[in-house]
Design a protein around this motif. Structure first.
Motif, PDB file in Angstrom:
ATOM      1  N   ALA A 137     -16.678  19.210  13.905  1.00  0.00           N
ATOM      2  CA  ALA A 137     -17.411  19.412  12.663  1.00  0.00           C
ATOM      3  C   ALA A 137     -18.604  18.476  12.672  1.00  0.00           C
ATOM      4  CB  ALA A 137     -16.514  19.126  11.455  1.00  0.00           C
ATOM      5  N   THR A 138     -19.459  18.612  11.682  1.00  0.00           N
ATOM      6  CA  THR A 138     -20.674  17.807  11.670  1.00  0.00           C
ATOM      7  C   THR A 138     -20.376  16.408  11.155  1.00  0.00           C
ATOM      8  OG1 THR A 138     -21.881  19.827  11.253  1.00  0.00           O
ATOM      9  CG2 THR A 138     -23.061  17.763  10.914  1.00  0.00           C
ATOM     10  N   ALA A 139     -20.081  15.525  12.079  1.00  0.00           N
ATOM     11  CA  ALA A 139     -19.790  14.141  11.705  1.00  0.00           C
ATOM     12  C   ALA A 139     -20.372  13.225  12.757  1.00  0.00           C
ATOM     13  CB  ALA A 139     -18.287  13.924  11.617  1.00  0.00           C
ATOM     14  N   LEU A 140     -20.937  12.105  12.301  1.00  0.00           N
ATOM     15  CA  LEU A 140     -21.417  11.090  13.234  1.00  0.00           C
ATOM     16  C   LEU A 140     -20.222  10.275  13.714  1.00  0.00           C
ATOM     17  CD1 LEU A 140     -24.643   9.734  11.489  1.00  0.00           C
ATOM     18  CD2 LEU A 140     -24.518  11.038  13.625  1.00  0.00           C
ATOM     19  N   LEU A 141     -20.000  10.303  15.015  1.00  0.00           N
ATOM     20  CA  LEU A 141     -18.841   9.588  15.554  1.00  0.00           C
ATOM     21  C   LEU A 141     -18.966   8.083  15.380  1.00  0.00           C
ATOM     22  CD1 LEU A 141     -18.335  11.788  18.686  1.00  0.00           C
ATOM     23  CD2 LEU A 141     -16.749  11.538  16.774  1.00  0.00           C
ATOM     24  N   ALA A 185      -5.702  17.248  18.602  1.00  0.00           N
ATOM     25  CA  ALA A 185      -6.181  18.190  17.606  1.00  0.00           C
ATOM     26  C   ALA A 185      -6.792  17.421  16.439  1.00  0.00           C
ATOM     27  CB  ALA A 185      -5.020  19.048  17.115  1.00  0.00           C
ATOM     28  N   PRO A 186      -7.779  18.000  15.732  1.00  0.00           N
ATOM     29  CA  PRO A 186      -8.275  19.357  15.934  1.00  0.00           C
ATOM     30  C   PRO A 186      -9.380  19.500  16.973  1.00  0.00           C
ATOM     31  CG  PRO A 186      -9.321  18.395  14.005  1.00  0.00           C
ATOM     32  CD  PRO A 186      -8.374  17.355  14.558  1.00  0.00           C
ATOM     33  N   PRO A 223       0.829  -1.210   0.000  1.00  0.00           N
ATOM     34  CA  PRO A 223       0.000   0.000   0.000  1.00  0.00           C
ATOM     35  C   PRO A 223       0.866   1.265   0.000  1.00  0.00           C
ATOM     36  CG  PRO A 223      -0.698  -1.521   1.723  1.00  0.00           C
ATOM     37  CD  PRO A 223       0.615  -2.017   1.207  1.00  0.00           C
ATOM     38  N   VAL A 224       0.567   2.181  -0.923  1.00  0.00           N
ATOM     39  CA  VAL A 224       1.359   3.403  -1.059  1.00  0.00           C
ATOM     40  C   VAL A 224       0.477   4.650  -1.007  1.00  0.00           C
ATOM     41  CG1 VAL A 224       2.919   4.680  -2.597  1.00  0.00           C
ATOM     42  CG2 VAL A 224       3.096   2.196  -2.464  1.00  0.00           C
ATOM     43  N   HIS A 225      -0.742   4.535  -1.532  1.00  0.00           N
ATOM     44  CA  HIS A 225      -1.584   5.713  -1.706  1.00  0.00           C
ATOM     45  C   HIS A 225      -3.028   5.309  -1.470  1.00  0.00           C
ATOM     46  CE1 HIS A 225      -2.988   9.116  -4.652  1.00  0.00           C
ATOM     47  NE2 HIS A 225      -2.874   9.571  -3.423  1.00  0.00           N
ATOM     48  N   GLY A 226      -3.686   5.949  -0.547  1.00  0.00           N
ATOM     49  CA  GLY A 226      -5.097   5.655  -0.300  1.00  0.00           C
ATOM     50  C   GLY A 226      -5.928   6.912  -0.448  1.00  0.00           C
ATOM     51  N   ILE A 227      -7.102   6.771  -1.041  1.00  0.00           N
ATOM     52  CA  ILE A 227      -7.991   7.919  -1.203  1.00  0.00           C
ATOM     53  C   ILE A 227      -9.388   7.498  -0.774  1.00  0.00           C
ATOM     54  CG2 ILE A 227      -8.963   9.611  -2.809  1.00  0.00           C
ATOM     55  CD1 ILE A 227      -6.476   8.715  -4.618  1.00  0.00           C
ATOM     56  N   ALA A 228      -9.986   8.283   0.095  1.00  0.00           N
ATOM     57  CA  ALA A 228     -11.327   7.971   0.581  1.00  0.00           C
ATOM     58  C   ALA A 228     -12.279   9.095   0.241  1.00  0.00           C
ATOM     59  CB  ALA A 228     -11.301   7.766   2.092  1.00  0.00           C
ATOM     60  N   ILE A 229     -13.406   8.751  -0.327  1.00  0.00           N
ATOM     61  CA  ILE A 229     -14.494   9.715  -0.467  1.00  0.00           C
ATOM     62  C   ILE A 229     -15.550   9.299   0.551  1.00  0.00           C
ATOM     63  CG2 ILE A 229     -16.319  10.557  -1.977  1.00  0.00           C
ATOM     64  CD1 ILE A 229     -14.403  10.178  -4.323  1.00  0.00           C
ATOM     65  N   ASN A 230     -15.759  10.140   1.528  1.00  0.00           N
ATOM     66  CA  ASN A 230     -16.721   9.860   2.601  1.00  0.00           C
ATOM     67  C   ASN A 230     -16.484   8.483   3.229  1.00  0.00           C
ATOM     68  OD1 ASN A 230     -18.069  12.343   2.044  1.00  0.00           O
ATOM     69  ND2 ASN A 230     -19.082  11.349   0.322  1.00  0.00           N
ATOM     70  N   ALA A 231     -15.247   8.109   3.348  1.00  0.00           N
ATOM     71  CA  ALA A 231     -14.917   6.811   3.937  1.00  0.00           C
ATOM     72  C   ALA A 231     -13.663   6.942   4.789  1.00  0.00           C
ATOM     73  CB  ALA A 231     -14.725   5.773   2.830  1.00  0.00           C
ATOM     74  N   GLY A 232     -13.632   7.993   5.595  1.00  0.00           N
ATOM     75  CA  GLY A 232     -12.446   8.300   6.384  1.00  0.00           C
ATOM     76  C   GLY A 232     -12.077   7.190   7.353  1.00  0.00           C
ATOM     77  N   ALA A 233     -13.081   6.586   7.982  1.00  0.00           N
ATOM     78  CA  ALA A 233     -12.779   5.544   8.962  1.00  0.00           C
ATOM     79  C   ALA A 233     -12.195   4.311   8.277  1.00  0.00           C
ATOM     80  CB  ALA A 233     -14.029   5.175   9.754  1.00  0.00           C
ATOM     81  N   PRO A 236     -14.480  10.429  11.835  1.00  0.00           N
ATOM     82  CA  PRO A 236     -14.203  10.021  10.449  1.00  0.00           C
ATOM     83  C   PRO A 236     -13.795  11.185   9.550  1.00  0.00           C
ATOM     84  CG  PRO A 236     -16.566  10.075  10.852  1.00  0.00           C
ATOM     85  CD  PRO A 236     -15.897  10.287  12.181  1.00  0.00           C
ATOM     86  N   LEU A 237     -14.044  12.416   9.965  1.00  0.00           N
ATOM     87  CA  LEU A 237     -13.733  13.541   9.074  1.00  0.00           C
ATOM     88  C   LEU A 237     -12.304  14.036   9.227  1.00  0.00           C
ATOM     89  CD1 LEU A 237     -16.866  15.855   8.955  1.00  0.00           C
ATOM     90  CD2 LEU A 237     -16.178  14.023   7.421  1.00  0.00           C
ATOM     91  N   HIS A 238     -11.886  14.331  10.456  1.00  0.00           N
ATOM     92  CA  HIS A 238     -10.598  15.005  10.627  1.00  0.00           C
ATOM     93  C   HIS A 238      -9.714  14.331  11.673  1.00  0.00           C
ATOM     94  CE1 HIS A 238     -13.541  18.303   9.362  1.00  0.00           C
ATOM     95  NE2 HIS A 238     -12.895  17.918   8.281  1.00  0.00           N
ATOM     96  N   GLN A 239     -10.069  13.100  12.043  1.00  0.00           N
ATOM     97  CA  GLN A 239      -9.262  12.285  12.955  1.00  0.00           C
ATOM     98  C   GLN A 239      -9.055  12.901  14.341  1.00  0.00           C
ATOM     99  OE1 GLN A 239      -5.735  10.652  11.071  1.00  0.00           O
ATOM    100  NE2 GLN A 239      -6.926   9.615   9.508  1.00  0.00           N
ATOM    101  N   GLY A 240      -9.945  13.793  14.746  1.00  0.00           N
ATOM    102  CA  GLY A 240      -9.944  14.200  16.148  1.00  0.00           C
ATOM    103  C   GLY A 240     -10.291  12.974  16.988  1.00  0.00           C
ATOM    104  N   ARG A 241      -9.689  12.856  18.186  1.00  0.00           N
ATOM    105  CA  ARG A 241      -9.865  11.639  18.969  1.00  0.00           C
ATOM    106  C   ARG A 241     -10.455  11.953  20.342  1.00  0.00           C
ATOM    107  NH1 ARG A 241      -4.693   9.729  18.186  1.00  0.00           N
ATOM    108  NH2 ARG A 241      -4.109   9.941  20.354  1.00  0.00           N
ATOM    109  N   PHE A 242     -11.406  11.128  20.768  1.00  0.00           N
ATOM    110  CA  PHE A 242     -12.026  11.288  22.084  1.00  0.00           C
ATOM    111  C   PHE A 242     -11.919   9.976  22.857  1.00  0.00           C
ATOM    112  CE2 PHE A 242     -14.368  13.951  19.107  1.00  0.00           C
ATOM    113  CZ  PHE A 242     -14.438  15.184  19.767  1.00  0.00           C
ATOM    114  N   ASP A 243     -11.692  10.104  24.175  1.00  0.00           N
ATOM    115  CA  ASP A 243     -11.762   8.947  25.057  1.00  0.00           C
ATOM    116  C   ASP A 243     -13.243   8.563  25.181  1.00  0.00           C
ATOM    117  OD1 ASP A 243     -12.144   7.436  27.528  1.00  0.00           O
ATOM    118  OD2 ASP A 243     -10.030   7.861  27.917  1.00  0.00           O
ATOM    119  N   ILE A 244     -13.571   7.332  24.828  1.00  0.00           N
ATOM    120  CA  ILE A 244     -14.974   6.912  24.809  1.00  0.00           C
ATOM    121  C   ILE A 244     -15.554   6.867  26.221  1.00  0.00           C
ATOM    122  CG2 ILE A 244     -16.478   4.927  24.343  1.00  0.00           C
ATOM    123  CD1 ILE A 244     -14.759   4.425  21.827  1.00  0.00           C
ATOM    124  N   ARG A 245     -14.754   6.476  27.196  1.00  0.00           N
ATOM    125  CA  ARG A 245     -15.271   6.350  28.565  1.00  0.00           C
ATOM    126  C   ARG A 245     -15.557   7.707  29.193  1.00  0.00           C
ATOM    127  NH1 ARG A 245     -11.859   2.159  27.692  1.00  0.00           N
ATOM    128  NH2 ARG A 245     -12.563   0.111  28.397  1.00  0.00           N
TER     129      ARG A 245
END
Lengths: 418, 105
Positions: free
Chosen positions: B46-50, B79-80, A366-376, B63-72
């Motif tokens: 931001a407006t994202a479902l966790l 950040a952010p 894996p070298v390059h990943g692109i997600a559209i509305n699939a960040g997780a 899922p949007l900007h990788q901000g992280r929260f302790d679930i407990r």
């Protein structure tokens, strides 16, 4: 020199994270932060999005009140550094003041690249770098206004979606043959183009500005190389960033060809008491022949942590896999790793269904990943990028499988293989 | 304290999350090591479902900007994100998962 003090020149994302990291490492000396603007460090990504369109102004602080207190900086806002004197360990300020330091951290960021035909200060001309820039543009984004955006990069496209959402009629002028051609495969460019069209945005690819003049009613007339004549209520110039490396140049520090303060793996400049981080730098990274500038939120944060560790002679953090996001209208696009000419791509799901994930690989690595509305899902792939071993891609695309489970299986198989 | 049944334990595997509706409000429900936890549904940044985020080491990553929260605890970890999440008490009775909105923290 002033022993036991650090001056941070700049007060953006990277400066703030550096200050906090210095304290987290236990630094107890004085930290002075010089900010040209009046604001405390704020997040810039929202400037092209929520700041332009949201009814309620988002919170932009990089650090929470608690973190800001812990960073414990002597904040000199509205202060411009004019010169840096490495021999005397001094920063000279516009107001005549002098700040002494033991270590200096340059976090000076960058300026919007200007078009000679559209000066920075022109009426109806907008550049986006500061909060004031964004608020000024916000005031111009009314229903029916014709907004011409020069530059179809990440910033220009974000502004296009924002302006369109605000009711403006929008035209994007981009010189490349397809959108984001340096960052994504052609199929994704095509999808971006159709999404813009769906939002009512006119796109003029392979065109550039040939001339600009003022009309009697005050609007600007933009003439494009493709013969377009666009009467614009507002022209947004989004053609890139120029690193603020003037202080370093003036001080005789090494600067990369093409701009950017040259730093090593520890974010140290050619002077051992001066470090640099964020958009103002050019860094030689492992596996690269030439130093590169990385204009990203992640890089601003990571280089700040690296520089802070370097100044305090603490172990350097491990550089993360490059990661970048852009919010294009209602779509969130994320990129992990970096593109290369020789990659093969596999895809899960379909962008037409507003969710898709591409994995670019070299013989399975894996070298390059692109997600559209699939960040997780992209996030679930990160351990495989970090490992850098070939993966089994046969069932990657199968619907019904979870990327997370797939990724964990790959990791487990690799362990067995060892 | 009013407890409302929101899910059955089998609906989530470990390190999975879903958004559940409780008395008209959306709440993020998580399962870790067989235990259940709940926070507000939306990221504070931001407006994202966790629930569409990524769970690792007891944290949910947006899922949007990788901000992280302790679930407990709901604590904003990196950040952010700078503002903590509200958390809600959850209890399990056999296979039934109950949540209370009253004692949000």
């Amino acid at each position: 020199m002033s022993s036991g003090s650090i001056v941070i020149v700049g007060a953006g994302q990277s400066a703030a994270v550096a200050a906090l990291t210095l304290r987290e490492h236990g630094y107890t000396g004085v930290i002075r932060m010089l900010g040209r603007e009046q604001h405390r460090p704020y997040e810039r990504p929202p400037l092209s999005k929520s700041v332009l369109v949201d009814e309620q102004m988002p919170s932009l602080d990089v650090l929470s009140a608690d973190q800001w207190a812990r960073a414990d900086v002597e904040f000199l806002s509205g202060t411009e550094a004019l010169a840096l004197d490495p021999a005397r360990h001094q920063v000279r300020l516009r107001d005549g003041g002098v700040v002494e330091y033991e270590y200096c951290l340059l976090a000076t960021g960058g300026e919007a690249r200007t078009l000679p035909s559209l000066p920075r200060e022109g009426a109806r001309t907008y550049y986006i770098r500061t909060l004031e820039d964004a608020l000024r543009l916000r005031a111009a984004l009314h229903r029916g206004a014709h907004v011409v955006i020069l530059g179809g990069g990440f910033l220009g496209l974000e502004v296009a979606h924002s302006a369109s959402a605000a009711g403006a009629s929008v035209t994007v002028v981009e010189s490349a043959g397809r959108l984001l051609d340096r960052f994504v495969p052609a199929s994704i460019s095509g999808w971006l183009e159709s999404e813009l069209a769906g939002a009512g945005v006119q796109l003029r690819l392979r065109e550039s500005v040939r001339d600009c003049s003022s009309l009697e009613d005050g609007r600007l007339l933009i003439e494009t190389s493709g013969g377009g004549r666009l009467a614009a209520d507002a022209v947004v110039v989004a053609i890139g960033l120029v690193p603020n490396d003037a202080l370093a140049r003036g001080a005789g520090l090494d600067v990369a060809q093409g701009g950017g303060i040259l730093v090593d793996a520890h974010c140290r400049t050619s002077d051992r008491h001066i470090y640099a981080c964020g958009d103002c730098t050019s860094q030689k990274r492992p596996g690269q022949v030439m130093p590169t500038r990385v204009e990203s939120w992640q890089n601003a944060n990571e280089q700040a942590r690296t520089a802070a560790a370097g100044i305090l002679a603490a172990p350097a953090p491990i550089p993360p896999v490059p990661w970048f996001w852009t919010d294009q209208g209602k779509h969130n696009i994320q990129i992990l790793g970096a593109p290369a000419a020789d990659l093969d791509y596999v895809r899960r799901e379909d962008p037409s269904a507003a969710k898709a994930l591409w994995l670019g690989h070299r013989h399975g690595i894996p070298v390059h990943g692109i997600a559209i509305n699939a960040g997780a899902d992209l996030r679930a792939l990160r351990p495989l990028f970090e490992r850098g071993q070939p993966v089994q891609l046969d069932d990657f695309h199968l619907p019904g499988t979870s990327v997370r489970a797939w990724s964990k299986r790959q990791a487990a198989d690799a362990m067995v293989g060892v | 304290m009013e407890w409302i049944k929101v899910a059955s334990a089998t609906e989530l595997g470990d390190d999975e999350a879903k958004t559940v509706k409780v008395a008209g409000s959306a709440v993020a429900l998580y399962r870790m090591d067989g235990e259940f936890f709940a926070t507000q549904a939306l990221c504070t940044h931001a407006t994202a479902l966790l629930s569409e985020g990524y769970i690792e080491d007891g944290c949910i990553e947006c899922p949007l900007h990788q901000g992280r929260f302790d679930i407990r605890t709901g604590r904003a970890m990196c950040a952010p994100v700078t503002v903590d999440l509200r958390t809600y008490p959850v209890k399990r009775d056999g296979e039934d998962i109950y949540l209370s909105l009253a004692a949000a923290s």
